[in-house]
Design a protein around this motif. Structure first.
Motif, PDB file in Angstrom:
ATOM      1  N   TRP A 197       0.712  -1.169   0.082  1.00  0.00           N
ATOM      2  CA  TRP A 197      -0.112  -0.075  -0.013  1.00  0.00           C
ATOM      3  C   TRP A 197       0.902   1.193   0.077  1.00  0.00           C
ATOM      4  CZ3 TRP A 197      -0.654   4.328   2.650  1.00  0.00           C
ATOM      5  CH2 TRP A 197      -1.834   5.218   2.424  1.00  0.00           C
ATOM      6  N   TYR A 198       1.785   1.208   0.773  1.00  0.00           N
ATOM      7  CA  TYR A 198       2.894   2.242   0.802  1.00  0.00           C
ATOM      8  C   TYR A 198       3.340   2.472  -0.586  1.00  0.00           C
ATOM      9  CZ  TYR A 198       6.587   5.695   2.132  1.00  0.00           C
ATOM     10  OH  TYR A 198       7.202   6.648   1.992  1.00  0.00           O
ATOM     11  N   THR A 199       3.691   1.497  -1.303  1.00  0.00           N
ATOM     12  CA  THR A 199       4.718   1.810  -2.339  1.00  0.00           C
ATOM     13  C   THR A 199       3.543   2.200  -3.238  1.00  0.00           C
ATOM     14  OG1 THR A 199       5.972  -0.413  -2.171  1.00  0.00           O
ATOM     15  CG2 THR A 199       5.514   0.349  -4.540  1.00  0.00           C
ATOM     16  N   TRP A 200       2.126   1.902  -3.311  1.00  0.00           N
ATOM     17  CA  TRP A 200       1.299   2.465  -4.312  1.00  0.00           C
ATOM     18  C   TRP A 200       1.025   3.849  -3.964  1.00  0.00           C
ATOM     19  CZ3 TRP A 200      -3.234  -1.731  -3.644  1.00  0.00           C
ATOM     20  CH2 TRP A 200      -2.816  -2.934  -4.264  1.00  0.00           C
ATOM     21  N   LEU A 201       1.221   4.379  -2.549  1.00  0.00           N
ATOM     22  CA  LEU A 201       1.096   5.876  -2.300  1.00  0.00           C
ATOM     23  C   LEU A 201       2.353   6.632  -2.849  1.00  0.00           C
ATOM     24  CD1 LEU A 201      -0.087   7.998  -0.514  1.00  0.00           C
ATOM     25  CD2 LEU A 201       1.051   7.266   1.305  1.00  0.00           C
ATOM     26  N   GLU A 202       3.408   5.902  -2.821  1.00  0.00           N
ATOM     27  CA  GLU A 202       4.639   6.618  -3.558  1.00  0.00           C
ATOM     28  C   GLU A 202       4.503   6.831  -5.005  1.00  0.00           C
ATOM     29  OE1 GLU A 202       8.502   4.740  -2.802  1.00  0.00           O
ATOM     30  OE2 GLU A 202       8.521   5.684  -1.101  1.00  0.00           O
ATOM     31  N   GLN A 203       3.656   5.630  -5.555  1.00  0.00           N
ATOM     32  CA  GLN A 203       3.628   5.842  -6.879  1.00  0.00           C
ATOM     33  C   GLN A 203       2.469   6.456  -7.632  1.00  0.00           C
ATOM     34  OE1 GLN A 203       3.167   1.405  -7.872  1.00  0.00           O
ATOM     35  NE2 GLN A 203       5.616   1.354  -7.872  1.00  0.00           N
ATOM     36  N   GLY A 204       1.731   7.052  -6.665  1.00  0.00           N
ATOM     37  CA  GLY A 204       0.697   8.051  -7.073  1.00  0.00           C
ATOM     38  C   GLY A 204      -0.709   7.390  -7.294  1.00  0.00           C
ATOM     39  N   ARG A 205      -0.731   6.083  -7.203  1.00  0.00           N
ATOM     40  CA  ARG A 205      -1.997   5.319  -7.641  1.00  0.00           C
ATOM     41  C   ARG A 205      -3.028   5.879  -7.092  1.00  0.00           C
ATOM     42  NH1 ARG A 205      -0.651  -1.252  -8.705  1.00  0.00           N
ATOM     43  NH2 ARG A 205       1.400  -0.974  -9.287  1.00  0.00           N
ATOM     44  N   ASP A 206      -4.204   5.460  -7.775  1.00  0.00           N
ATOM     45  CA  ASP A 206      -5.737   5.945  -7.216  1.00  0.00           C
ATOM     46  C   ASP A 206      -6.254   5.256  -6.029  1.00  0.00           C
ATOM     47  OD1 ASP A 206      -8.110   7.394  -7.123  1.00  0.00           O
ATOM     48  OD2 ASP A 206      -8.705   6.433  -8.845  1.00  0.00           O
ATOM     49  N   ILE A 207      -5.626   5.448  -4.900  1.00  0.00           N
ATOM     50  CA  ILE A 207      -6.008   4.599  -3.760  1.00  0.00           C
ATOM     51  C   ILE A 207      -6.589   5.812  -2.663  1.00  0.00           C
ATOM     52  CG2 ILE A 207      -4.450   2.763  -4.064  1.00  0.00           C
ATOM     53  CD1 ILE A 207      -2.457   4.203  -1.958  1.00  0.00           C
ATOM     54  N   LYS A 208      -7.569   5.361  -1.926  1.00  0.00           N
ATOM     55  CA  LYS A 208      -8.111   6.187  -0.745  1.00  0.00           C
ATOM     56  C   LYS A 208      -7.088   6.372   0.234  1.00  0.00           C
ATOM     57  CE  LYS A 208     -12.299   7.015   1.902  1.00  0.00           C
ATOM     58  NZ  LYS A 208     -12.396   8.478   1.271  1.00  0.00           N
ATOM     59  N   VAL A 209      -7.136   7.613   0.619  1.00  0.00           N
ATOM     60  CA  VAL A 209      -5.776   7.639   1.710  1.00  0.00           C
ATOM     61  C   VAL A 209      -6.455   8.466   2.827  1.00  0.00           C
ATOM     62  CG1 VAL A 209      -3.457   8.369   2.587  1.00  0.00           C
ATOM     63  CG2 VAL A 209      -4.058   7.859   0.219  1.00  0.00           C
ATOM     64  N   SER A 210      -6.367   7.915   4.213  1.00  0.00           N
ATOM     65  CA  SER A 210      -7.086   8.644   5.239  1.00  0.00           C
ATOM     66  C   SER A 210      -6.158   9.607   5.740  1.00  0.00           C
ATOM     67  CB  SER A 210      -7.572   7.603   6.256  1.00  0.00           C
ATOM     68  OG  SER A 210      -6.308   7.103   6.873  1.00  0.00           O
ATOM     69  N   GLU A 211      -6.554  10.577   6.516  1.00  0.00           N
ATOM     70  CA  GLU A 211      -5.962  11.750   7.090  1.00  0.00           C
ATOM     71  C   GLU A 211      -5.093  11.022   8.021  1.00  0.00           C
ATOM     72  OE1 GLU A 211      -7.756  15.283   8.051  1.00  0.00           O
ATOM     73  OE2 GLU A 211      -9.272  15.311   6.244  1.00  0.00           O
ATOM     74  N   SER A 212      -5.639  10.003   8.900  1.00  0.00           N
ATOM     75  CA  SER A 212      -4.767   9.500   9.970  1.00  0.00           C
ATOM     76  C   SER A 212      -3.510   8.699   9.309  1.00  0.00           C
ATOM     77  CB  SER A 212      -5.570   8.430  10.986  1.00  0.00           C
ATOM     78  OG  SER A 212      -6.118   7.232  10.152  1.00  0.00           O
TER      79      SER A 212
END
Length: 241
Positions: free
Chosen positions: A15-30
């Motif tokens: 999931w963190y790799t997807w975040l780095e890659q800018g994938r279309d995932i839902k990210v909570s503020e926490s």
């Protein structure tokens, strides 16, 4: 490293790799807050992270919590010498009470505490810099040199776009493509209550590869020493960082 960041932030490596890659995932503020805390982002960098993630901006910060207690102690102990800590993007990350009084810095929102931005867009800040016509071209050339190591960084490019839009003078200077390294020089500051002061400023980096530096302002004559002691002893402007 991805595995370490993911573990410390309490998220999965994939999931963190997807975040780095800018994938279309839902990210909570926490989760964003946990990643920002793990990476020890300052408020400027934290706001940029939230923008990249397409999330609402984090609460506006009044202070920078990246500075260690030791650095904060150094800033206080240097008084009455004005002193501040900044990065190469010219974001002001911390300062002592006397430096805050020099520029009425406590009145400026944290996210706008960028010295180049203030030099270009804040009339009060500009009025306090006696030699701004010489100093601003030098500052823009310093910034361009520093940006060479951050050409793909959208936060740097975003600051340039903002400056070009809000300051015709910056836009003109930017088109010159001048580059210049930082030097320890003399700066004259006009304070509305105590008058014109002259300082020799000195920059000291936190390490051989660090992009964070502390800058101290040492009075260059006895008159300025008297003025800065007077300023330090008054409550003309609110308290520090």
């Amino acid at each position: 490293r991805r595995e370490e960041v993911a573990q410390l932030a309490g998220v999965g490596v994939t999931w963190y790799t997807w975040l780095e890659q800018g994938r279309d995932i839902k990210v909570s503020e926490s989760v964003l807050a946990a990643v920002a805390a793990t990476l020890r982002l300052d408020p400027h960098e934290r706001a940029h992270l939230y923008t990249l993630a397409g999330s609402a901006q984090p609460p506006k910060a009044k202070n920078c919590f990246v500075l260690s207690p030791e650095v904060e102690t150094m800033l206080r102990q240097l008084e009455p010498l004005p002193a501040m800590v900044a990065n190469t993007r010219t974001d002001i990350l911390g300062y002592n009470r006397v430096f805050g009084k020099l520029f009425d810095l406590d009145r400026i929102p944290f996210e706008d505490r960028n010295s180049l931005l203030q030099m270009c867009t804040n009339p009060d800040w500009r009025a306090r810099l006696v030699d701004i016509e010489d100093g601003l071209p030098r500052s823009v050339a310093n910034f361009r040199k520093a940006m060479a190591a951050h050409l793909t960084d959208s936060s740097w490019k975003g600051l340039v776009r903002r400056l070009q839009a809000e300051s015709p003078q910056f836009a003109e200077l930017w088109e010159r493509h001048d580059v210049m390294g930082l030097e320890n020089l003399t700066k004259r500051i006009r304070h509305p209550q105590v008058g014109v002061m002259s300082f020799a400023y000195t920059s000291m980096w936190f390490g051989p590869r660090s992009e964070v530096r502390m800058t101290t302002y040492t009075p260059s004559n006895e008159e300025t020493w008297d003025m800065i002691r007077t300023l330090a002893a008054t409550d003309l402007v609110g308290a520090a960082t």
